[in-house]
Enzyme design. Structure first.
Site, PDB file in Angstrom:
ATOM      1  N   GLY A   1       0.517  -4.917   0.826  1.00  0.00           N
ATOM      2  CA  GLY A   1      -0.655  -4.959  -0.045  1.00  0.00           C
ATOM      3  C   GLY A   1      -0.374  -5.619  -1.391  1.00  0.00           C
ATOM      4  O   GLY A   1      -1.282  -6.135  -2.036  1.00  0.00           O
TER       5      GLY A   1
ATOM      6  N   GLU B   1       4.547  -4.957   7.060  1.00  0.00           N
ATOM      7  CA  GLU B   1       3.823  -3.848   7.714  1.00  0.00           C
ATOM      8  C   GLU B   1       4.259  -3.663   9.165  1.00  0.00           C
ATOM      9  O   GLU B   1       4.192  -2.568   9.704  1.00  0.00           O
ATOM     10  CB  GLU B   1       2.309  -4.108   7.671  1.00  0.00           C
ATOM     11  CG  GLU B   1       1.689  -4.054   6.282  1.00  0.00           C
ATOM     12  CD  GLU B   1       1.653  -5.386   5.565  1.00  0.00           C
ATOM     13  OE1 GLU B   1       2.438  -6.295   5.911  1.00  0.00           O
ATOM     14  OE2 GLU B   1       0.834  -5.524   4.638  1.00  0.00           O
TER      15      GLU B   1
ATOM     16  N   GLU C   1      -0.761  -9.207  -0.765  1.00  0.00           N
ATOM     17  CA  GLU C   1      -2.199  -9.418  -0.525  1.00  0.00           C
ATOM     18  C   GLU C   1      -2.989  -9.341  -1.831  1.00  0.00           C
ATOM     19  O   GLU C   1      -3.929 -10.113  -2.034  1.00  0.00           O
ATOM     20  CB  GLU C   1      -2.683  -8.360   0.483  1.00  0.00           C
ATOM     21  CG  GLU C   1      -2.034  -8.581   1.853  1.00  0.00           C
ATOM     22  CD  GLU C   1      -2.196  -7.389   2.790  1.00  0.00           C
ATOM     23  OE1 GLU C   1      -1.875  -6.247   2.377  1.00  0.00           O
ATOM     24  OE2 GLU C   1      -2.641  -7.585   3.925  1.00  0.00           O
TER      25      GLU C   1
ATOM     26  N   ALA D   1       0.868  -1.177   0.000  1.00  0.00           N
ATOM     27  CA  ALA D   1       0.000   0.000   0.000  1.00  0.00           C
ATOM     28  C   ALA D   1       0.906   1.229   0.000  1.00  0.00           C
ATOM     29  O   ALA D   1       2.053   1.165   0.469  1.00  0.00           O
ATOM     30  CB  ALA D   1      -0.890  -0.018   1.232  1.00  0.00           C
TER      31      ALA D   1
HETATM   32  N1  CAA Z   1       4.629   3.169  -0.668  1.00  0.00           N
HETATM   33  C1  CAA Z   1       5.046   4.322  -1.235  1.00  0.00           C
HETATM   34  N2  CAA Z   1       6.188   4.433  -1.927  1.00  0.00           N
HETATM   35  C2  CAA Z   1       6.958   3.334  -2.042  1.00  0.00           C
HETATM   36  C3  CAA Z   1       6.597   2.103  -1.490  1.00  0.00           C
HETATM   37  C4  CAA Z   1       5.369   2.043  -0.770  1.00  0.00           C
HETATM   38  N3  CAA Z   1       4.905   0.916  -0.234  1.00  0.00           N
HETATM   39  N4  CAA Z   1       7.557   1.197  -1.742  1.00  0.00           N
HETATM   40  C5  CAA Z   1       8.490   1.844  -2.462  1.00  0.00           C
HETATM   41  N5  CAA Z   1       8.139   3.135  -2.655  1.00  0.00           N
HETATM   42  C6  CAA Z   1       8.858   4.180  -3.368  1.00  0.00           C
HETATM   43  C7  CAA Z   1      10.029   4.673  -2.560  1.00  0.00           C
HETATM   44  O1  CAA Z   1       9.618   5.626  -1.599  1.00  0.00           O
HETATM   45  C8  CAA Z   1      10.914   5.251  -3.636  1.00  0.00           C
HETATM   46  O2  CAA Z   1      10.392   6.502  -4.017  1.00  0.00           O
HETATM   47  P1  CAA Z   1      11.358   7.827  -3.971  1.00  0.00           P
HETATM   48  O3  CAA Z   1      12.400   7.521  -5.006  1.00  0.00           O
HETATM   49  O4  CAA Z   1      10.428   8.929  -4.357  1.00  0.00           O
HETATM   50  O5  CAA Z   1      11.898   7.901  -2.602  1.00  0.00           O
HETATM   51  C9  CAA Z   1      10.675   4.304  -4.809  1.00  0.00           C
HETATM   52  O6  CAA Z   1       9.444   3.643  -4.540  1.00  0.00           O
HETATM   53  C10 CAA Z   1      11.756   3.245  -4.949  1.00  0.00           C
HETATM   54  O7  CAA Z   1      11.862   2.575  -3.708  1.00  0.00           O
HETATM   55  P2  CAA Z   1      13.267   2.347  -2.939  1.00  0.00           P
HETATM   56  O8  CAA Z   1      14.206   3.461  -3.243  1.00  0.00           O
HETATM   57  O9  CAA Z   1      12.958   2.106  -1.503  1.00  0.00           O
HETATM   58  O10 CAA Z   1      13.769   1.027  -3.676  1.00  0.00           O
HETATM   59  P3  CAA Z   1      14.736  -0.097  -3.088  1.00  0.00           P
HETATM   60  O11 CAA Z   1      15.062  -0.967  -4.234  1.00  0.00           O
HETATM   61  O12 CAA Z   1      15.846   0.517  -2.320  1.00  0.00           O
HETATM   62  O13 CAA Z   1      13.840  -0.911  -2.027  1.00  0.00           O
HETATM   63  C11 CAA Z   1      11.859  -2.057  -1.244  1.00  0.00           C
HETATM   64  C12 CAA Z   1      12.736  -1.666  -2.458  1.00  0.00           C
HETATM   65  C13 CAA Z   1      12.593  -3.039  -0.339  1.00  0.00           C
HETATM   66  C14 CAA Z   1      10.601  -2.710  -1.818  1.00  0.00           C
HETATM   67  C15 CAA Z   1      11.486  -0.775  -0.441  1.00  0.00           C
HETATM   68  O14 CAA Z   1      10.990   0.203  -1.343  1.00  0.00           O
HETATM   69  C16 CAA Z   1      10.452  -0.988   0.619  1.00  0.00           C
HETATM   70  O15 CAA Z   1      10.755  -1.513   1.677  1.00  0.00           O
HETATM   71  N6  CAA Z   1       9.182  -0.554   0.359  1.00  0.00           N
HETATM   72  C17 CAA Z   1       8.123  -0.606   1.331  1.00  0.00           C
HETATM   73  C18 CAA Z   1       7.610  -2.012   1.527  1.00  0.00           C
HETATM   74  C19 CAA Z   1       6.508  -2.021   2.564  1.00  0.00           C
HETATM   75  O16 CAA Z   1       6.727  -1.689   3.717  1.00  0.00           O
HETATM   76  N7  CAA Z   1       5.291  -2.426   2.157  1.00  0.00           N
HETATM   77  C20 CAA Z   1       4.139  -2.475   3.036  1.00  0.00           C
HETATM   78  C21 CAA Z   1       3.323  -1.203   2.889  1.00  0.00           C
HETATM   79  S1  CAA Z   1       2.002  -1.095   4.075  1.00  0.00           S
HETATM   80  C22 CAA Z   1       0.744  -2.071   3.476  1.00  0.00           C
HETATM   81  O17 CAA Z   1       0.878  -2.682   2.424  1.00  0.00           O
HETATM   82  C23 CAA Z   1      -0.518  -2.125   4.311  1.00  0.00           C
HETATM   83  C24 CAA Z   1      -1.524  -3.139   3.878  1.00  0.00           C
HETATM   84  O18 CAA Z   1      -1.421  -4.328   4.151  1.00  0.00           O
HETATM   85  C25 CAA Z   1      -2.784  -2.700   3.202  1.00  0.00           C
END
Ligand code: CAA
Length: 258
Positions: free
Chosen positions: A109, A132, A112, A65
């Protein structure tokens, strides 16, 4: 219809929906999920479409998400909008078969969303996770529920409590994905599976989907009864007569979805 966050292509009998927010690793915001719900409903209504493939990019199916969209929300915001409740129901109410073709990250998400599809074909680069917990929350679109049913309590607890990622090989071993293929062949394999499904009679593919999904909602005896009644009902179709006649005449069935 023109979309901003997804790309939809219909070729022969298969609709391919590609998540398309490359700058955010296909993070799922409300706009994307609403567009996805609309595209799936459109594919369901389109008589030409017999199977749907949902995919992302080589780097990410979806990284979860959209954290930027959620970060400032209050409990009341989340509760009143039933955050992603309606969007999730719109996606899972699709009646035609949906294959998730997953490469790269399928996190939060994203994992999911893949589990909301009917089955998952994973590239050998796929990484699944429910991270999360690292954000001070828990999964909110099925990561504690569908994942537990798919891979069992111990692994689901491990994933939800540690936030670790699972690679494609472990995901297949655990029953989360149906097959793992080389990343370069992901779309080819997904397309071959979709083409196979598209050859069948639609009343029977839709009934098979309803029946398997019922297994997650009811007792075994009720599920078996539901299955048997659908099986009986399919004898009212012309395609049942055609399918069985074709078998006996040693020819390929010509289904007409009737
Ligand atoms: N939401 C918003 N933006 C996201 C994102 C997310 N879930 N995941 C990645 N991005 C964005 C980053 O912020 C970045 O944008 P900027 O360049 O503007 O900063 C861009 O995508 C590229 O990401 P990274 O630079 O972080 O790329 P990476 O290769 O270094 O890492 C990754 C990849 C490990 C997937 C890392 O991006 C990450 O950990 N993302 C978040 C994963 C996460 O926590 N997901 C759960 C979200 S909560 C949820 O999903 C709730 C639910 O159940 C409904």
């Amino acid at each position: 219809m023109a979309y901003e966050t997804i790309i939809v292509e219909v070729e022969d009998h298969v609709a391919t929906i590609k998540l398309n927010r490359p700058d955010a690793l296909n993070a799922l915001n409300s706009h994307l999920l609403r567009e996805l719900g609309t595209a799936l409903a459109e594919a369901d209504r389109n008589d030409k479409v017999r199977c749907i493939i949902l995919t992302g990019s080589a780097k990410a199916f979806a990284a979860g998400a959209d954290i930027k969209e959620m970060s400032e929300k209050s409990y009341v915001d989340m509760f009143l909008s039933d955050f992603f409740g309606g969007e999730g129901r719109a996606i899972t109410s699709t009646r035609k078969p949906v294959i998730a073709a997953v490469a790269g990250y399928a996190l939060g998400g994203g994992c999911e969303l893949a589990m909301m599809c009917d089955f998952i074909i994973a590239a050998d680069t796929a990484k699944f996770g429910q991270p999360e917990i690292n954000l001070g929350v828990i999964a909110g679109l099925g990561g504690t529920q569908r994942l537990t049913r798919f891979i069992g309590k111990s692994k689901a607890m491990d994933m939800n409590l540690t936030g670790r990622f699972m690679d494609a090989e472990e995901a297949e071993r655990s029953g989360l994905v149906s097959r793992v293929v080389p990343a370069k062949k992901l779309m080819e394999e997904a397309r071959a599976a979709a083409d196979k499904i598209a050859e069948k009679s639609i009343p029977s593919t839709m009934a098979a989907k309803e029946a398997v999904n019922r297994a997650y909602e009811t007792t075994l005896s009720e599920g078996l009864l539901f299955e048997r009644r659908l099986f009986h009902a399919l004898f009212a179709t012309e395609d049942q007569k055609e399918g069985m006649a074709a078998f006996m005449e040693k020819r390929t069935a010509q289904f007409r979805d009737r």
